[in-house]
Design a protein around this motif. Sequence first.
Motif, PDB file in Angstrom:
ATOM      1  N   ALA A  37       0.239 -14.586   4.816  1.00 40.23           N
ATOM      2  CA  ALA A  37      -1.167 -14.829   5.171  1.00 40.23           C
ATOM      3  C   ALA A  37      -1.858 -15.730   4.159  1.00 40.23           C
ATOM      4  O   ALA A  37      -2.702 -16.547   4.513  1.00 40.23           O
ATOM      5  N   PRO A  49       2.526  -8.943   7.553  1.00 39.00           N
ATOM      6  CA  PRO A  49       1.183  -8.693   8.084  1.00 39.00           C
ATOM      7  C   PRO A  49       1.184  -7.470   8.999  1.00 39.00           C
ATOM      8  O   PRO A  49       2.167  -7.206   9.688  1.00 39.00           O
ATOM      9  N   ASP A  95      -3.747  -4.639  11.788  1.00 38.64           N
ATOM     10  CA  ASP A  95      -5.176  -4.537  11.429  1.00 38.64           C
ATOM     11  C   ASP A  95      -5.627  -5.649  10.478  1.00 38.64           C
ATOM     12  O   ASP A  95      -6.758  -5.621   9.982  1.00 38.64           O
ATOM     13  N   GLY A  96      -4.768  -6.611  10.242  1.00 42.38           N
ATOM     14  CA  GLY A  96      -5.158  -7.742   9.405  1.00 42.38           C
ATOM     15  C   GLY A  96      -4.796  -7.588   7.948  1.00 42.38           C
ATOM     16  O   GLY A  96      -4.913  -8.536   7.172  1.00 42.38           O
ATOM     17  N   THR A  97      -4.402  -6.382   7.543  1.00 40.72           N
ATOM     18  CA  THR A  97      -3.978  -6.191   6.153  1.00 40.72           C
ATOM     19  C   THR A  97      -2.493  -6.549   6.028  1.00 40.72           C
ATOM     20  O   THR A  97      -1.859  -6.945   7.004  1.00 40.72           O
ATOM     21  N   GLU A  98      -1.990  -6.402   4.814  1.00 43.40           N
ATOM     22  CA  GLU A  98      -0.582  -6.692   4.589  1.00 43.40           C
ATOM     23  C   GLU A  98       0.093  -5.476   3.974  1.00 43.40           C
ATOM     24  O   GLU A  98      -0.535  -4.669   3.288  1.00 43.40           O
TER      25      GLU A  98
END
Lengths: 116, 374
Positions: B46, B112, B115-118
Amino acid sequence: MAQVVVVLPWHLVRLTRASGREVCVEVEIPAGSRPTLGDVIDALAERDPVLATALREPVPGERPLDGRRFRLRPYIRAFAGSVDLTPAGLTAHLPSKCLDGREPVRFVGAIAGGTE
Amino acid sequence: MARVRVLVATKKGGFILTADAGRGDWDITGPLFEGCEVLHMQASPANPDRLYASVWTPWYGNVIQRSHDGGRSWTALPSQFEYAPPVEEYTGLSGQRVPWQIRKTWALTVTPLPDGTERILAGVEDAALFESRDDGATWTELSGLRHHSTHSLWEPGAGGLCLHTILPDPADPDRLYVAISAAGFFGSNDGGQTWQPLHKGLRLDWMPDPNPPAGYCVHRVAMHPDRPHVLFQQNHCGVYRSDDRGETWHNITEGLPSDFGFPIVVHAHEPDTVYVVPMIDGERHYPPGGSLRVYRSRDGGGTWEPLGRGLPDRHCYVNVLRQAMAVDRLDPCGIYMGTTGGQLYGSFDAGDSWEVIAGHLPRVLAIEVQTLED
């Protein structure tokens, strides 16, 4: 509380956020006793947990959490002035000369050449 | 304009090499973490400037370092890996019982999440898998792997009982695979909570029972992200392919000069084009005949061709370790290979020819390649 001066190995200064080789930490003096080498590392951990991780490791085979026990990493030696604390490990009591700043506690990477 | 950044982990520090899409002029930065062994460097998909490095010394153990500026500055993370209880023993190289102990982090993978986090996964020696969902600040063991019912059959390879390969399925965030030497290849369909051994069709040449439930010496496994159900494996005992997510394997070694080698990679744009680097055998880790050759299959392992233009023809006794080969995503696809002799080779025509990018690095342990768009 005692102000203990700790001298770190060069490599550890580079690996961590330590600003120099000498670090001063506050170590509590237990009633009727003297602080241990483990107490010094606990104080270092409050300053930078990476320092503690680099100097001690969990005893293999021991269960963590409440029964957690650490030991000095195998290639780390510790001195109070010229007194070698390594044999007693983290339970070694600091001599009084380290509690009033006359001598530092010095961590040294054991000489272990011969590898690539 | 695309650029390439090559993260090279070596016995004596890390190096970052960058070039534009032409890949003809390389800038080399390093050594990073001087005096330390760097086992692996990895990037966030990301945020390509967020890098992680596994740094180790015999004195101070393992420290994970993180950079937020593409490797110009680094911060040591308080990465205290601790096994989840129970912590028992395994059978060591000499047959003695050895307590599990965190030694080194061999592999880092950043994936990734929906929910957009890693999620960062770390494969360590002694074999275990840890995850961090807070950018490396804290780690939790996914202990279902180490507590798997086959764990009594796990034994270390010569490099230690190491978890060296982590392969998330890009099509399904709950599916991932890991490889452990010498335990085998394991898959999870629930994000790493429970695991299944995936060994059907593999063989253990040297054991009385060549088909035990576990104990396989898997050297490396690769997949193409567009076809994640197909897996390619370089094993101690041959090269294998699976078309069913590792459920069954078939041997594709025929046509290679040896069944032994360490790395295996897949072409960035051709899912059936695979590369291996055969070594003479498990006792003599050097190229057959002292002639360094990459072997390429363009039909998924059906046939193999040696690629040697630009590589040493004789008196070459280096090895290429399991994590020391990687590809970029440019066209033509670039292939990168680091040797135990410190040569970093690159091919910028999908393997047809090779050139030395850096000739005198320390022993190369691992390579990752980022293809960056400005």
